[in-house]
Motif scaffolding. Structure first.
Motif, short mmCIF file in Angstrom:
data_model
loop_
_atom_site.label_atom_id
_atom_site.label_comp_id
_atom_site.label_asym_id
_atom_site.label_seq_id
_atom_site.Cartn_x
_atom_site.Cartn_y
_atom_site.Cartn_z
N THR A 26 32.34 45.91 31.61
CA THR A 26 31.41 45.02 32.21
C THR A 26 30.77 43.83 31.41
OG1 THR A 26 29.47 46.28 32.25
CG2 THR A 26 30.90 46.86 34.17
N VAL A 53 35.80 47.30 34.98
CA VAL A 53 35.99 46.21 35.89
C VAL A 53 37.35 45.73 36.32
CG1 VAL A 53 35.62 43.48 36.06
CG2 VAL A 53 33.82 44.88 35.13
N GLU A 67 28.96 40.61 32.96
CA GLU A 67 27.49 40.41 33.19
C GLU A 67 27.09 39.11 32.30
OE1 GLU A 67 25.19 44.55 32.87
OE2 GLU A 67 26.93 44.96 32.09
N PHE A 93 25.67 46.74 37.65
CA PHE A 93 26.68 46.87 36.67
C PHE A 93 26.41 47.83 35.66
CE2 PHE A 93 28.11 43.41 38.84
CZ PHE A 93 29.57 43.56 38.69
#
Length: 190
Positions: A3, A70, A7, A64
């Motif tokens: 992630t 992802v 992010e 997250f």
């Protein structure tokens, strides 16, 4: 894929959203406190939207932390959220200039509603990818706060057509509810 990139990108977009909102504030003409008075509604609206961006940033971060990987669905649903949040500067500026007017207040509420729905979509896509028994699956199984907020936004939008000020109050109450960070993910991660 992890992630981290998602992010970082999202953090950058949220920072730009705040920057655009603050650039819409004008320097007061004059050097006394009374020269701030005409700018007060716009500043308060900026503060209101800043808090909303902070709420989304905080909850996005928590979300997250629970998502392990992802995929394309999460990437696209995150972009969908960022799209709606990117409309906050426009809706903030419009409502700040027309605080007592129906359409600016209703549009602001619509942007908040769509942002709320977009956040729930990310949750659903993440649970679908990682499973109901994953950290994210267990964390977001009870989404009463999200659904209640969406219903509140709809109510705020509708009431804006009769009393825009009450619509703003409804949006404020929802923000107050979300100021306390969502603890579901932290509880599940322990």
């Amino acid at each position: 894929m992890t992630t981290n990139r998602l992010e970082a990108f999202s953090d950058g977009v949220l920072a730009i959203i705040i920057t655009i909102m603050v650039l819409d504030l004008k320097v007061p003409i004059g050097d006394d406190l009374m020269s701030l008075k005409p700018y007060l509604p716009k500043f308060l609206n900026y503060l209101f939207s800043f808090i909303y961006v902070g709420i989304y940033w905080n909850n996005h971060h928590h979300l997250f932390q629970a998502i392990e990987k992802v995929n394309g669905g999460i990437l696209w649903s995150n972009l969908y959220l960022l799209f709606w949040l990117s409309l906050l500067p426009v809706s903030t500026g419009w409502m700040g200039e027309n605080f007592h007017s129906t359409f600016p207040v209703a549009f602001y509420g619509f942007v908040l509603l769509m942002s709320s729905i977009a956040f729930m979509i990310i949750e659903k896509v993440a649970v679908k990818q990682e499973g109901r028994e994953s950290i994210i699956g267990k964390s977001v199984s009870q989404n009463i706060k999200e659904i209640g907020s969406s219903i509140g936004y709809i109510f705020g939008i509708i009431i804006s057509f009769y009393k825009p000020e009450i619509g703003v109050i409804v949006y404020g109450i929802i923000a107050l509810i979300w100021l306390i960070p969502d603890k579901r993910i932290e509880k599940t991660m322990r």
